[in-house]
Design a protein around this motif. Structure first.
Motif, PDB file in Angstrom:
ATOM      1  N   ALA A 351      50.954  -4.676  -4.659  1.00 35.31           N
ATOM      2  CA  ALA A 351      50.215  -5.431  -5.675  1.00 35.31           C
ATOM      3  C   ALA A 351      50.616  -6.912  -5.697  1.00 35.31           C
ATOM      4  O   ALA A 351      50.283  -7.622  -6.651  1.00 35.31           O
ATOM      5  N   ARG A 352      51.341  -7.371  -4.649  1.00 40.37           N
ATOM      6  CA  ARG A 352      51.832  -8.751  -4.653  1.00 40.37           C
ATOM      7  C   ARG A 352      50.669  -9.726  -4.764  1.00 40.37           C
ATOM      8  O   ARG A 352      49.664  -9.600  -4.076  1.00 40.37           O
ATOM      9  N   ARG A 353      50.824 -10.730  -5.620  1.00 40.23           N
ATOM     10  CA  ARG A 353      49.729 -11.666  -5.866  1.00 40.23           C
ATOM     11  C   ARG A 353      50.281 -13.021  -6.279  1.00 40.23           C
ATOM     12  O   ARG A 353      51.446 -13.159  -6.619  1.00 40.23           O
ATOM     13  N   ILE A 354      49.380 -14.000  -6.256  1.00 38.05           N
ATOM     14  CA  ILE A 354      49.674 -15.339  -6.779  1.00 38.05           C
ATOM     15  C   ILE A 354      48.959 -15.476  -8.115  1.00 38.05           C
ATOM     16  O   ILE A 354      47.774 -15.151  -8.237  1.00 38.05           O
ATOM     17  N   GLU A 355      49.664 -15.980  -9.106  1.00 39.05           N
ATOM     18  CA  GLU A 355      49.044 -16.345 -10.375  1.00 39.05           C
ATOM     19  C   GLU A 355      49.027 -17.860 -10.480  1.00 39.05           C
ATOM     20  O   GLU A 355      50.074 -18.502 -10.607  1.00 39.05           O
ATOM     21  N   SER A 356      47.831 -18.445 -10.433  1.00 36.58           N
ATOM     22  CA  SER A 356      47.682 -19.883 -10.645  1.00 36.58           C
ATOM     23  C   SER A 356      47.560 -20.137 -12.137  1.00 36.58           C
ATOM     24  O   SER A 356      46.664 -19.600 -12.799  1.00 36.58           O
ATOM     25  N   ARG A 357      48.442 -20.990 -12.693  1.00 34.83           N
ATOM     26  CA  ARG A 357      48.534 -21.165 -14.139  1.00 34.83           C
ATOM     27  C   ARG A 357      48.067 -22.555 -14.603  1.00 34.83           C
ATOM     28  O   ARG A 357      48.284 -22.929 -15.743  1.00 34.83           O
ATOM     29  N   VAL A 358      47.414 -23.290 -13.725  1.00 36.74           N
ATOM     30  CA  VAL A 358      47.104 -24.693 -14.026  1.00 36.74           C
ATOM     31  C   VAL A 358      45.826 -24.860 -14.833  1.00 36.74           C
ATOM     32  O   VAL A 358      45.752 -25.674 -15.761  1.00 36.74           O
ATOM     33  N   ALA A 359      44.780 -24.113 -14.518  1.00 38.02           N
ATOM     34  CA  ALA A 359      43.460 -24.353 -15.108  1.00 38.02           C
ATOM     35  C   ALA A 359      43.451 -24.110 -16.610  1.00 38.02           C
ATOM     36  O   ALA A 359      44.129 -23.215 -17.123  1.00 38.02           O
ATOM     37  N   GLY A 360      42.647 -24.904 -17.306  1.00 38.76           N
ATOM     38  CA  GLY A 360      42.395 -24.678 -18.718  1.00 38.76           C
ATOM     39  C   GLY A 360      41.261 -23.691 -18.905  1.00 38.76           C
ATOM     40  O   GLY A 360      40.461 -23.441 -17.993  1.00 38.76           O
ATOM     41  N   ALA A 361      41.171 -23.105 -20.101  1.00 40.45           N
ATOM     42  CA  ALA A 361      40.109 -22.145 -20.392  1.00 40.45           C
ATOM     43  C   ALA A 361      38.735 -22.793 -20.355  1.00 40.45           C
ATOM     44  O   ALA A 361      37.723 -22.091 -20.319  1.00 40.45           O
ATOM     45  N   ASP A 362      38.678 -24.125 -20.362  1.00 37.72           N
ATOM     46  CA  ASP A 362      37.405 -24.837 -20.305  1.00 37.72           C
ATOM     47  C   ASP A 362      36.926 -25.047 -18.870  1.00 37.72           C
ATOM     48  O   ASP A 362      35.839 -25.599 -18.650  1.00 37.72           O
ATOM     49  N   ALA A 363      37.691 -24.620 -17.878  1.00 38.77           N
ATOM     50  CA  ALA A 363      37.304 -24.816 -16.486  1.00 38.77           C
ATOM     51  C   ALA A 363      36.161 -23.877 -16.109  1.00 38.77           C
ATOM     52  O   ALA A 363      36.032 -22.774 -16.653  1.00 38.77           O
ATOM     53  N   ASN A 364      35.330 -24.326 -15.164  1.00 41.29           N
ATOM     54  CA  ASN A 364      34.293 -23.469 -14.615  1.00 41.29           C
ATOM     55  C   ASN A 364      34.965 -22.434 -13.712  1.00 41.29           C
ATOM     56  O   ASN A 364      35.630 -22.804 -12.737  1.00 41.29           O
ATOM     57  N   PRO A 365      34.837 -21.131 -14.005  1.00 38.45           N
ATOM     58  CA  PRO A 365      35.543 -20.122 -13.204  1.00 38.45           C
ATOM     59  C   PRO A 365      35.198 -20.163 -11.722  1.00 38.45           C
ATOM     60  O   PRO A 365      36.075 -19.934 -10.876  1.00 38.45           O
ATOM     61  N   TYR A 366      33.943 -20.433 -11.387  1.00 38.55           N
ATOM     62  CA  TYR A 366      33.545 -20.487  -9.979  1.00 38.55           C
ATOM     63  C   TYR A 366      34.278 -21.616  -9.254  1.00 38.55           C
ATOM     64  O   TYR A 366      34.786 -21.435  -8.143  1.00 38.55           O
ATOM     65  N   LEU A 367      34.330 -22.774  -9.876  1.00 40.49           N
ATOM     66  CA  LEU A 367      34.931 -23.934  -9.218  1.00 40.49           C
ATOM     67  C   LEU A 367      36.453 -23.848  -9.211  1.00 40.49           C
ATOM     68  O   LEU A 367      37.097 -24.264  -8.234  1.00 40.49           O
ATOM     69  N   ALA A 368      37.039 -23.321 -10.289  1.00 41.77           N
ATOM     70  CA  ALA A 368      38.496 -23.148 -10.309  1.00 41.77           C
ATOM     71  C   ALA A 368      38.929 -22.198  -9.202  1.00 41.77           C
ATOM     72  O   ALA A 368      39.897 -22.466  -8.468  1.00 41.77           O
ATOM     73  N   LEU A 369      38.208 -21.083  -9.060  1.00 43.25           N
ATOM     74  CA  LEU A 369      38.559 -20.118  -8.011  1.00 43.25           C
ATOM     75  C   LEU A 369      38.265 -20.693  -6.630  1.00 43.25           C
ATOM     76  O   LEU A 369      39.038 -20.484  -5.689  1.00 43.25           O
ATOM     77  N   ALA A 370      37.164 -21.428  -6.485  1.00 40.20           N
ATOM     78  CA  ALA A 370      36.827 -22.014  -5.183  1.00 40.20           C
ATOM     79  C   ALA A 370      37.922 -22.951  -4.704  1.00 40.20           C
ATOM     80  O   ALA A 370      38.281 -22.946  -3.515  1.00 40.20           O
TER      81      ALA A 370
END
Length: 458
Positions: A351-370
């Motif tokens: 289950a090893r993964r990276i958690e990116s903690r930078v984005a705010g809740a106001d970010a567009n999910p598509y663009l943040a993930l892209a």
């Protein structure tokens, strides 16, 4: 009476059979700012919508947060504002449980006049970035975590937001009770309605917790093997939360920092990566981090300065970044460390993964993930070393390489030679032009503080 004949697409027929009282269907899209826009059609039109699609002005994806078109890149007024074809995303036809009358909703994706994916639709921007990982035979599994605030509909003095009255105590929420169960119990009916609505819409939710401020909550979305669908769920989750909150007499907001003195709201992205045999290539066995995991982190950190415009899209977004509050302000990574930008959580190697903690809740999910997918590919291909994992507090002072103001972030994005290779050659320019115009509008407004400071200055 909706048509339930055998001529209907099976998904449409099944929906109408399960929800025969439906009177209208909301056709939805998420624009550049992540704002849900769309049209409401009578349910009788659903058959033709599914078969032939509908049209929208393509410039709908280049509006600012307030819905204004600034003609970025000559798209809007200059080119006559041409239409694009919108077609349903299979699997997205769902009921709207919080609506006053029986409604359905349907998520759309867009094509241009040559029947190619519309280049500046954020969902298509993400699809383009994901295609680069597919070329390597790699498949990401993704989950989002979102924090949000419940607000009283009545504003405090100066139109400032204020926490709601607790249904449990009848008193206004105050203080920090992170993981406090009384806070969860107090808003149990609302939170249960949110999870029930998510279940009705196929949005897989997990843990619910009270967060670091009065009226702040987090609801986790479960891991999804289809990254585009994970981002779809994130966009629609925001709509669910806002809609259910209105039904209960509250306002819900994903604004990054509604209270200057309280914690901000983040959008955390969890990504693991699998090869064609189903192995998690981030699993390093006893070493915890595989070389692939380290390189992926190195690439994300390398692109972080030029990705900030997507992760912190609004003027308010940058108020969330402060030292010593578990909001990342450095290009850092570490194991089980909430002060870093890229956290590797505990758990089994599979289950090893990276958690990116930078984005705010106001970010567009598509663009943040892209932007994160771009960094992962960039790091793996170029074998970028992220340096040593950080122990202790990585958030004592700002990293000077990170642009912590909105216009500086746009400058970094426009200077990037790598991001356009993943998101499209023109997309960063269009995005920056749209946000620059939005910031100009914001700067033109006179705030109360401006009067306090300068009205009587000599």
């Amino acid at each position: 009476m909706p048509d339930s004949s055998s001529e209907l697409h099976p998904e449409v027929a099944a929906f109408l059979a399960d929800h025969p009282d439906t009177v209208a269907i909301d056709l939805l899209l998420a624009d550049l700012s992540g704002v849900i826009r769309g049209k409401r059609y009578p349910v009788e039109d659903l058959k033709s919508v599914w078969k032939s699609g509908v049209t929208f002005p393509a410039s709908v994806f280049l509006l600012d947060t307030n819905g204004q078109s600034h003609d970025p890149g000559g798209k809007g007024f200059s080119d006559g504002d041409p239409d694009a074809i919108a077609r349903p995303i299979p699997g997205s036809l769902k009921p709207v449980p919080w609506a006053k009358r029986p409604l359905g909703q349907l998520l759309l994706t867009f094509s241009d006049s040559k029947n190619q994916p519309l280049a500046f639709e954020p969902r298509n921007v993400l699809a383009r970035a994901l295609g680069r990982l597919r070329e390597l035979g790699l498949r990401p599994v993704v989950a989002f975590e979102l924090e949000f605030y419940l607000l009283d509909k009545e504003r405090a003095e100066g139109r400032r937001p204020q926490p709601p009255l607790s249904p449990l105590t009848g008193k206004r929420e105050s203080g920090t009770q992170v993981y406090g169960m009384d806070q969860v119990d107090g808003f149990e009916d609302l939170l249960e309605d949110i999870t029930d609505a998510c279940d009705a819409q196929g949005i897989p939710t997990g843990a619910i917790s009270a967060e670091y401020a009065p009226g702040q909550f987090e609801i986790n979305l479960r891991h999804e093997t289809y990254p585009l669908m994970a981002a779809d769920h994130c966009v629609l989750f925001k709509r669910v939360v806002r809609g259910v909150a209105r039904k209960h007499g509250y306002q819900a907001t994903f604004m990054a920092k509604p209270y200057p003195e309280e914690a901000g709201s983040g959008l955390h992205l969890h990504v693991s990566l699998y090869d064609e045999e189903g192995n998690n290539v981030f699993d390093g066995g006893e070493a915890l981090a595989s070389d692939t995991l380290r390189h992926a982190i190195g690439g994300v950190l390398d692109l972080l300065p030029e990705s900030m415009a997507f992760l912190a899209p609004n003027v308010n977004s940058y108020r969330r970044f402060e030292p010593n509050i578990f909001v990342p302000i450095t290009r850092s990574w570490g194991f089980e460390n909430r002060s870093v930008a890229m956290r590797v959580p505990i758990g089994s190697g599979k289950a090893r993964r990276i958690e990116s903690r930078v984005a705010g809740a106001d970010a567009n999910p598509y663009l943040a993930l892209a932007s994160m997918i771009a960094g992962i590919h960039h790091g793996i291909v170029n074998r970028i070393d992220p340096g040593a994992p950080h122990d202790g507090n990585a958030g004592e002072s700002f990293d000077k390489a990170l642009p912590m103001r909105p216009r500086r972030a746009l400058e970094q994005l426009l200077a990037s030679e790598i991001i356009p290779q993943y998101l499209g050659a023109d997309y960063p320019k269009l995005y920056a032009a749209c946000k620059e115009a939005e910031y100009d509008e914001f700067d033109w407004l006179i705030s109360p503080q401006e009067y306090d400071w300068y009205l009587q200055a000599d």
